[in-house]
Write an enzyme that holds these catalytic residues in place. Sequence first.
Site, mmCIF file in Angstrom:
data_model
loop_
_atom_site.group_PDB
_atom_site.id
_atom_site.type_symbol
_atom_site.label_atom_id
_atom_site.label_comp_id
_atom_site.label_asym_id
_atom_site.label_seq_id
_atom_site.Cartn_x
_atom_site.Cartn_y
_atom_site.Cartn_z
ATOM 1 N N SER A 109 0.227 -4.083 2.368
ATOM 2 C CA SER A 109 1.257 -4.305 3.173
ATOM 3 C C SER A 109 1.018 -4.456 5.153
ATOM 4 C CB SER A 109 2.721 -3.646 3.334
ATOM 5 O OG SER A 109 1.984 -2.286 3.919
ATOM 6 N N ARG A 151 14.671 -15.830 -0.295
ATOM 7 C CA ARG A 151 15.433 -16.171 0.489
ATOM 8 C C ARG A 151 15.657 -17.702 0.588
ATOM 9 N NH1 ARG A 151 11.428 -14.990 5.975
ATOM 10 N NH2 ARG A 151 9.698 -15.336 4.735
ATOM 11 N N GLY A 176 -0.665 -4.621 -5.314
ATOM 12 C CA GLY A 176 0.270 -4.310 -6.555
ATOM 13 C C GLY A 176 -0.900 -5.424 -7.231
ATOM 14 N N HIS A 184 8.442 2.385 -0.277
ATOM 15 C CA HIS A 184 7.969 2.162 1.132
ATOM 16 C C HIS A 184 9.524 3.095 1.941
ATOM 17 C CE1 HIS A 184 4.889 3.234 3.979
ATOM 18 N NE2 HIS A 184 5.555 2.699 5.235
ATOM 19 N N GLY A 221 6.269 -11.256 -3.640
ATOM 20 C CA GLY A 221 4.834 -10.966 -2.892
ATOM 21 C C GLY A 221 4.341 -10.126 -3.949
ATOM 22 N N ALA A 222 3.084 -9.382 -3.176
ATOM 23 C CA ALA A 222 2.468 -8.528 -4.317
ATOM 24 C C ALA A 222 2.575 -7.608 -4.893
ATOM 25 C CB ALA A 222 1.448 -7.719 -3.157
ATOM 26 N N GLN A 223 3.963 -6.678 -4.271
ATOM 27 C CA GLN A 223 4.440 -5.529 -5.327
ATOM 28 C C GLN A 223 5.519 -6.189 -6.072
ATOM 29 O OE1 GLN A 223 3.764 -2.511 -5.792
ATOM 30 N NE2 GLN A 223 2.173 -2.452 -4.566
ATOM 31 N N GLU A 236 -3.449 9.248 -0.153
ATOM 32 C CA GLU A 236 -3.234 8.314 0.595
ATOM 33 C C GLU A 236 -4.896 8.332 1.459
ATOM 34 O OE1 GLU A 236 -0.308 6.328 0.935
ATOM 35 O OE2 GLU A 236 0.512 7.891 0.813
ATOM 36 N N ASP A 247 1.300 7.835 4.022
ATOM 37 C CA ASP A 247 0.972 6.630 3.306
ATOM 38 C C ASP A 247 0.915 5.044 4.604
ATOM 39 O OD1 ASP A 247 1.681 3.959 1.050
ATOM 40 O OD2 ASP A 247 2.078 3.466 3.025
HETATM 41 N N1 LIG Z 1 0.718 -4.349 -0.699
HETATM 42 C C1 LIG Z 1 0.938 -2.698 -0.434
HETATM 43 O O1 LIG Z 1 -0.499 -2.066 -1.059
HETATM 44 C C2 LIG Z 1 1.513 -2.269 -0.682
HETATM 45 C C3 LIG Z 1 1.706 -0.835 -1.589
HETATM 46 C C4 LIG Z 1 2.726 -0.076 -2.379
HETATM 47 C C5 LIG Z 1 4.218 0.215 -1.826
HETATM 48 N N2 LIG Z 1 4.043 -1.602 -0.759
HETATM 49 C C6 LIG Z 1 5.672 -1.958 0.106
HETATM 50 O O2 LIG Z 1 5.806 -2.733 -1.192
HETATM 51 C C7 LIG Z 1 6.958 -3.640 -0.218
HETATM 52 C C8 LIG Z 1 5.696 -5.081 -0.339
HETATM 53 O O3 LIG Z 1 5.196 -4.824 0.234
HETATM 54 P P1 LIG Z 1 4.204 -6.183 -0.544
HETATM 55 O O4 LIG Z 1 2.702 -6.080 0.506
HETATM 56 O O5 LIG Z 1 4.077 -6.881 -1.107
HETATM 57 O O6 LIG Z 1 4.798 -7.437 0.720
HETATM 58 P P2 LIG Z 1 4.117 -9.258 0.428
HETATM 59 O O7 LIG Z 1 3.187 -9.471 -0.057
HETATM 60 O O8 LIG Z 1 3.856 -9.828 1.787
HETATM 61 O O9 LIG Z 1 5.823 -9.729 -0.339
HETATM 62 C C9 LIG Z 1 6.893 -9.753 0.799
HETATM 63 C C10 LIG Z 1 7.566 -10.949 -0.131
HETATM 64 O O10 LIG Z 1 9.209 -11.108 0.925
HETATM 65 C C11 LIG Z 1 9.359 -12.644 0.728
HETATM 66 N N3 LIG Z 1 9.576 -12.143 2.070
HETATM 67 C C12 LIG Z 1 8.337 -12.324 3.780
HETATM 68 N N4 LIG Z 1 9.734 -11.925 4.090
HETATM 69 C C13 LIG Z 1 11.716 -12.163 3.632
HETATM 70 C C14 LIG Z 1 11.915 -12.001 4.149
HETATM 71 N N5 LIG Z 1 13.035 -12.037 6.144
HETATM 72 N N6 LIG Z 1 13.811 -12.080 3.805
HETATM 73 C C15 LIG Z 1 13.476 -12.498 2.136
HETATM 74 N N7 LIG Z 1 11.808 -12.637 1.708
HETATM 75 C C16 LIG Z 1 10.956 -12.036 2.331
HETATM 76 C C17 LIG Z 1 8.348 -12.930 1.132
HETATM 77 O O11 LIG Z 1 8.035 -14.187 0.287
HETATM 78 P P3 LIG Z 1 8.976 -15.500 1.370
HETATM 79 O O12 LIG Z 1 8.283 -15.814 2.407
HETATM 80 O O13 LIG Z 1 8.685 -16.845 0.366
HETATM 81 O O14 LIG Z 1 9.997 -15.719 1.138
HETATM 82 C C18 LIG Z 1 6.829 -12.363 -0.467
HETATM 83 O O15 LIG Z 1 6.876 -12.892 -1.675
HETATM 84 C C19 LIG Z 1 6.935 -3.069 0.906
HETATM 85 O O16 LIG Z 1 7.634 -2.165 1.910
HETATM 86 C C20 LIG Z 1 5.800 -2.162 1.403
HETATM 87 O O17 LIG Z 1 5.339 -1.378 2.126
HETATM 88 C C21 LIG Z 1 3.494 -2.252 -0.590
HETATM 89 MG MG LIG Z 2 1.421 0.785 2.563
#
Ligand SMILES: NC(=O)c1ccc[n+]([C@@H]2O[C@H](COP(=O)([O-])OP(=O)(O)OC[C@H]3O[C@@H](n4cnc5c(N)ncnc54)[C@H](OP(=O)(O)O)[C@@H]3O)[C@@H](O)[C@H]2O)c1
Ligand SMILES: [Mg+2]
Lengths: 486, 490
Positions: free
Chosen positions: B414, B68, B158, B132, B46-48, B389, B217
Amino acid sequence: MDTQNSLDGIRLENLTVNFDEKFTLCNIDWTIEPSQHWVITGTNGSGKSALAAILAGVGEITSGKIEGVPNNIGLVSFEAQAELIANELKKDDADIMDVISLGTPVHEMIFTDCLEPELATELVEKFGLTSLMDRAFRKLSTGETRKVMLIRALSNKPDLLLLDEPFDGLDADTLAMLQAHLASIIETTPMIMVLNRFDEMPDFITHIAYMDKQGDSAGQLKYTVNRQDDVAYNELYQLLHLKTTDLDVPEMDESEKPPALDPSQPLVKLTDINIKYSDTVIVDKLNWTIEPGKHWQLSGPNGCGKTGILSLITGDHPQCYVNDIFVFGFQRGNGESIWQIKQYIGYVSTSLQWEYRVSTSCRNVIISGFFDSIGMYSRPSDKQKKIADEWLALLGMTDRADQPFNKLSYGDQRLLLIARAMVKHPPLLILDEPCLGLDDMNRQLVLALIEKICAGSETTVLYVNHHAEDKIKGIENYLAMTKNNE
Amino acid sequence: MANYFNTLPLREQLEQLGKCRFMDSSEFADGVEALKGKKMVVIGCGAQGLNQGLNLRDSGLDVSYALREAAIAEKRQSWKNATENGFVVGTYEDLIPTADVVLNLTPDKQHTPVVKAVMPLMKEGACLSYSHGFNIVEEGMQIREDLTVIMVAPKCPGSEVRAEYVRGFGVPTLIAVHEDNDPKGEGLALAKAYAVGTGGHKAGVLMSSFIAEVKSDLMGEQTILCGMLQTGSILCFDKMVEEGIDAGYASKLIQYGWETVTEALKYGGVTNMLDRLSNPAKIKAFDLSEELKVIMRPLYNKHQDDIINGTFSRVMMEDWANDDKNLLGWRAETAETNFEKTPAGDVEISEQEFFDNGILMVAMVKAGVELAFETMTAAGIIAESAYYESLHETPLIANTIARKKLYEMNATISDTAEYGCYLYNHACLPLLGDFMKDIKTDVIGKGLDLEDAGVDNARLIEVNEALRSHPVEAIGGVLRGHMADMKKIV
Ligand SMILES: NC(=O)c1ccc[n+]([C@@H]2O[C@H](COP(=O)([O-])OP(=O)(O)OC[C@H]3O[C@@H](n4cnc5c(N)ncnc54)[C@H](OP(=O)(O)O)[C@@H]3O)[C@@H](O)[C@H]2O)c1
Ligand SMILES: [Mg+2]
């Protein structure tokens, strides 16, 4: 030729003129309003003097028309000077037998039929010719004959002054005197000057005509610029600067050189390249090798994958990891970083310019080329700053070193990005449609710079545009891409 | 599983919260060496996940994706992200057993099931990394003893992680080693190499703890970063329309206004943002923000308290267990706000006009940044962390609103951030009801009438002094020095 008083101005319409069948000026459209003062400038051999000479009645008009040229023109030019001297020498031949002719004395040359003898006397003194009045005209030095011609032209109540390189060879004092005199008569006398150097242009000049070559034996009037138009004026200045100065590409920073490449290996070898998005295949099984020193032109319609191929080479395309790509000694996908690749490449494209939205100075934009970064994140060395300044000088942009990049015109930004790409003397310079979005004058500028680079450095150029016919001197290899589905 | 933070004695809680050190660039001299030749398998694209993976690969590291099974079978977006970018994609069974480092980049709420599924497949002595600390800190996830657990958390959405890398830079990043899981003592070396691989070391790295990261955060994202911008957008838009300002203009002023005014933060903090206003407007913005701070301080305190004591994560997980009832309701509500539904008008707004006509927005940003910073530092979080933050990340989130309004913002942050954002918005809208009654178009929409623009010198000096002496400005000056150049957006 239709001659009359210049009250309505002078008009050249679609005029083509032959000069002794050796040189042609083509399709000239030019209007000179009564209150304007022009400078004609341009590259060597572009027909600057010829354009001025047309107004003095020289050349054979083959098509188009010219109107409003006044009767009484004060003409100073090398050609006219040569003719005058030739006439003098002919007189010599015509003289009979053994009488040794001294030729026409200077005072006669100046004062016979002179309409403003008082002014002539004053000018004789100012030009320092007083002691030469009795000397034979043909005995004068070139500089002295030129002064005589200037006095003749100025003291004859001309309706138009045509001055071809009037300042050439004058010492500083005389030059200042002449400039001041010209400035004092602008209200009554329209002037057209041919000048090679912009910095000699008097303040009262209102318009500039820029001539360019068309092949070896023809020239055309390419641009006319109102001096009030700062943007156009600056561009013209740079163009002339690039085209007329003998410039060397600034040296590189030897201390920051990347590891040397094996000269026996190609710079780039692409094997059976595929690019596809979802189910659409953009590029199918392309093979391409770029050897060092062989400049290439890549062309093809929009969407045929040109930029895709380039970004496989630069490492910006994610599919570079699923293709067989050999670049600068690296077989991609074996633990090298894209920064190791980029250090061998200079890259310019419209999208780079689009992405380069940082409010940093022009100097820093050039320096960022050493780091392959957009913006500056490291402190540059003194050497790097010096090289950047040399590039700014080459572009005629020294005075803009500290100005913010994003305040520059689109064309100037492009030039700076080319300098940025070249600053490290990359083995490969990629120019992706470097003229896209530029007006004609800026195109000329960019192409002039590219030609300089092709000619004068160890860099291999890869030039991309979608018109295969837009060729650059020095490029001999062509790859024409087509759309995959066509 | 118990909340890990709550199991610690106070002494240790305080020590962990206060853990934060700005690392020297010389500490990254080894580059990505510690990860060279190792197999990095990212879970989730996803994003990250996608953007970090692209950076790591471009830094010469071996990256592939474990998704998955449903994502692969249904060719979901995450599968497309990975395959179109030329990555090897496989199931957990295919890839996890070969991994030296597993990067868990799935949504935080999913972490427990995900980690439970992959942990048994991980090879002896491998490394599990997070971006995180929620799972470890708030849920007390226990990780196999032989595994090293680290965190590399970019302080950015991301998309920025990638964009900055491509420019040759990076985003500020927080790294941490979970001390309970560092059997070989290699956690720090791995985390540093990972930060280099994403480009983070060029923009500044904070060496922190899982706990400090989570508690700061969460606080930042739910209050100033997302919550305040969302609440401010809705309130300012409705006020302008109510006062007869053209809805298209109002929509544009807000959608692009946050980005424009917070851009000034990047260069010179809150002080610079207010310096962009005329003197009378600056004093007005200052006064408004003081008022806002008084009204909102209890809310900021509540958010911080709920985060520290675990209430926030418990409530969020309960909602998740309840099929995300609140989350989905709030998400739908946000989509129906007039601001969200009114497209930006086709009007030209100059950069300065965003400031001049957006005095209240400036005041809201100032109040939010300062309150979040003050509340975090009062809770024991170190100033560096609190700065990243709050102030640092505000313009980055504002960019997402400029792209596609609140929808885009909530889509790129997130899942924990989105939940917290709605929570804040839900409480803050009514809280500011009375305050908004007195607001007129002079501070939002039209700008001050500068006919009678007198300014009291003494008052101006007082305001300037107050702005410049706020603690967020002092630490900001130091940290911004590390980010030599900044991009221009509008
Ligand atoms: N976004 C931000 O700004 C940011 C910044 C810093 C840190 N973070 C951290 O980075 C991490 C990821 O966040 P994100 O925002 O990048 O998430 P996201 O964009 O929602 O992406 C999550 C990915 O994980 C997959 N996923 C969802 N549920 C799943 C499951 N049960 N099993 C396996 N895969 C699954 C999804 O793909 P499918 O649904 O297609 O499987 C998707 O590609 C988090 O810990 C977040 O706190 C995020
Ligand atoms: Mg965050």
